[in-house]
Write a protein that holds these residues in place. Structure first.
Motif, PDB file in Angstrom:
ATOM      1  N   HIS A   9      22.129  -7.105  13.271  1.00  0.00           N
ATOM      2  CA  HIS A   9      21.888  -8.156  14.266  1.00  0.00           C
ATOM      3  C   HIS A   9      22.562  -9.434  13.780  1.00  0.00           C
ATOM      4  CE1 HIS A   9      20.071 -10.845  17.134  1.00  0.00           C
ATOM      5  NE2 HIS A   9      19.518  -9.820  17.765  1.00  0.00           N
ATOM      6  N   ASN A  16      14.769  -8.902  15.772  1.00  0.00           N
ATOM      7  CA  ASN A  16      15.190  -7.838  14.845  1.00  0.00           C
ATOM      8  C   ASN A  16      15.064  -8.302  13.395  1.00  0.00           C
ATOM      9  OD1 ASN A  16      16.808  -5.153  15.922  1.00  0.00           O
ATOM     10  ND2 ASN A  16      16.601  -6.738  17.482  1.00  0.00           N
ATOM     11  N   LEU A 100      19.367  -2.375  21.015  1.00  0.00           N
ATOM     12  CA  LEU A 100      20.127  -1.387  21.787  1.00  0.00           C
ATOM     13  C   LEU A 100      21.246  -2.130  22.517  1.00  0.00           C
ATOM     14  CD1 LEU A 100      19.950   1.687  22.539  1.00  0.00           C
ATOM     15  CD2 LEU A 100      18.872   0.943  24.684  1.00  0.00           C
ATOM     16  N   TRP A 102      24.514  -1.435  24.945  1.00  0.00           N
ATOM     17  CA  TRP A 102      25.206  -0.450  25.773  1.00  0.00           C
ATOM     18  C   TRP A 102      24.682   0.962  25.510  1.00  0.00           C
ATOM     19  CZ3 TRP A 102      26.787  -2.502  29.848  1.00  0.00           C
ATOM     20  CH2 TRP A 102      27.341  -3.777  29.826  1.00  0.00           C
ATOM     21  N   PHE A 103      23.348   1.088  25.523  1.00  0.00           N
ATOM     22  CA  PHE A 103      22.685   2.387  25.349  1.00  0.00           C
ATOM     23  C   PHE A 103      23.003   3.004  23.988  1.00  0.00           C
ATOM     24  CE2 PHE A 103      21.485   4.227  29.780  1.00  0.00           C
ATOM     25  CZ  PHE A 103      21.115   2.974  30.244  1.00  0.00           C
ATOM     26  N   THR A 144      15.163  -2.587  19.458  1.00  0.00           N
ATOM     27  CA  THR A 144      14.622  -3.402  20.544  1.00  0.00           C
ATOM     28  C   THR A 144      15.518  -3.181  21.761  1.00  0.00           C
ATOM     29  OG1 THR A 144      16.008  -5.258  19.870  1.00  0.00           O
ATOM     30  CG2 THR A 144      13.768  -5.190  18.972  1.00  0.00           C
ATOM     31  N   TYR A 152      12.802   2.987  31.038  1.00  0.00           N
ATOM     32  CA  TYR A 152      13.345   3.945  30.067  1.00  0.00           C
ATOM     33  C   TYR A 152      12.562   5.254  30.054  1.00  0.00           C
ATOM     34  CZ  TYR A 152      16.798   0.733  28.237  1.00  0.00           C
ATOM     35  OH  TYR A 152      17.894  -0.084  28.107  1.00  0.00           O
ATOM     36  N   ARG A 197       4.268 -10.140  20.691  1.00  0.00           N
ATOM     37  CA  ARG A 197       5.316  -9.923  19.669  1.00  0.00           C
ATOM     38  C   ARG A 197       4.691  -9.809  18.284  1.00  0.00           C
ATOM     39  NH1 ARG A 197       8.942 -13.369  23.013  1.00  0.00           N
ATOM     40  NH2 ARG A 197       7.943 -15.182  22.111  1.00  0.00           N
TER      41      ARG A 197
END
Ligand SMILES: Cc1cc2nc3c(=O)[nH]c(=O)nc-3n(C[C@H](O)[C@H](O)[C@H](O)COP(=O)(O)OP(=O)(O)OC[C@H]3O[C@@H](n4cnc5c(N)ncnc54)[C@H](O)[C@@H]3O)c2cc1C
Length: 222
Positions: A9, A16, A100, A102-103, A144, A152, A197
């Motif tokens: 990240h 993250n 995550l 683009w998948f 995340t 999903y 969170r």
């Protein structure tokens, strides 16, 4: 137990980043060792080519897997790749922490896989899946998303998260022999309240304190 965490990240103060700090504190609190590769902070080079190697098998035509097998034989990996290989080889549990994108994995982490998961050293011969090189070691992806959990699911707007994660959990981790633990998924942290969170950070920390006794999951087939 020795844990190896790979963080992908670009912002240390991201959620993250917070998940990694919670993981480090939690694992250390019960006596486990933790090694971290924070790929952006390290400025890890994700481009895979001849730079992966100090050795050269064929200077005329570059074929990565041939060079990987040769480098395995002659200890010819470039120092940055060798360092990551050693961290993987020394750990009992590997955790990847990423958003995550683009998948899939962020490019810096995909590039880390492309360079570090070398043929000969991490797979090959008869060593795949249940007979893989990393047999007996455990791996866990912690991610995340931007989208909420309800999109999903199978048939949902984005589809089944477990199918989305299968190329990672089966195609990379299980393929090379890791026992895969259930993924840790925090959906849409941006849209959670501070309390929610904090609760997900606490749940992650609690899970990791007892991780030694967790059983692997079936990653599924295609
Ligand atoms: C290139 C790209 C591709 C993407 N592709 C996808 C995709 O395919 N699917 C998808 O669903 N999403 C996608 N996204 C969205 C992305 O997955 C999310 O933005 C990301 O997962 C959110 O995690 P983060 O760590 O960046 O959150 P952040 O924005 O860093 O944090 C979320 C919130 O947590 C707060 N926070 C930070 N630390 C703490 C703490 N210690 N305690 C409590 N709160 C804290 C922050 O202040 C912020 O309000 C994509 C994004 C990009 C840039």
């Amino acid at each position: 137990m020795n844990a190896f965490i790979v963080l992908a990240h670009p912002e240390p103060h991201s959620f993250n980043g917070a998940l990694v700090r919670a993981a480090q504190d939690s694992l250390r609190s019960v006596g486990h060792g933790v090694v971290l590769s924070d790929l952006y902070t390290m400025r890890f080079d994700p481009v895979s080519d001849r730079r992966n190697f100090a050795s050269v098998k064929n200077s005329e035509f570059f074929k990565q897997q041939i060079e990987e097998m040769y480098a395995t034989e002659v200890h010819g990996f470039a120092p940055d790749v060798e360092a990551e290989l050693r961290k993987m080889e020394a750990c009992d549990l590997m955790i990847w922490q990423f958003p995550l994108w683009w998948f899939s994995l962020p490019g810096i982490l995909k590039g880390w896989v492309d360079r570090v998961f070398a043929m000969g050293r991490t797979y090959g011969g008869e060593r795949f899946y249940e007979n893989g090189v990393f047999k007996g070691k455990r791996a866990l992806i912690s991610l995340t998303t931007g989208g909420p959990g309800e999109v999903y699911v199978k048939g949902g707007w984005n589809g089944d998260i477990h199918a989305i994660l299968r190329p990672i959990q089966r195609g990379i981790l299980r393929f090379t022999g890791w026992e895969v633990l259930a993924p840790n998924i925090v959906y849409a942290p941006v849209h959670l309240s501070d309390e929610q969170r904090q609760a997900s950070l606490d749940a992650w920390a609690a899970r990791l304190r007892a991780i030694e006794t967790e059983q692997p999951i079936e990653v599924g087939e295609f």
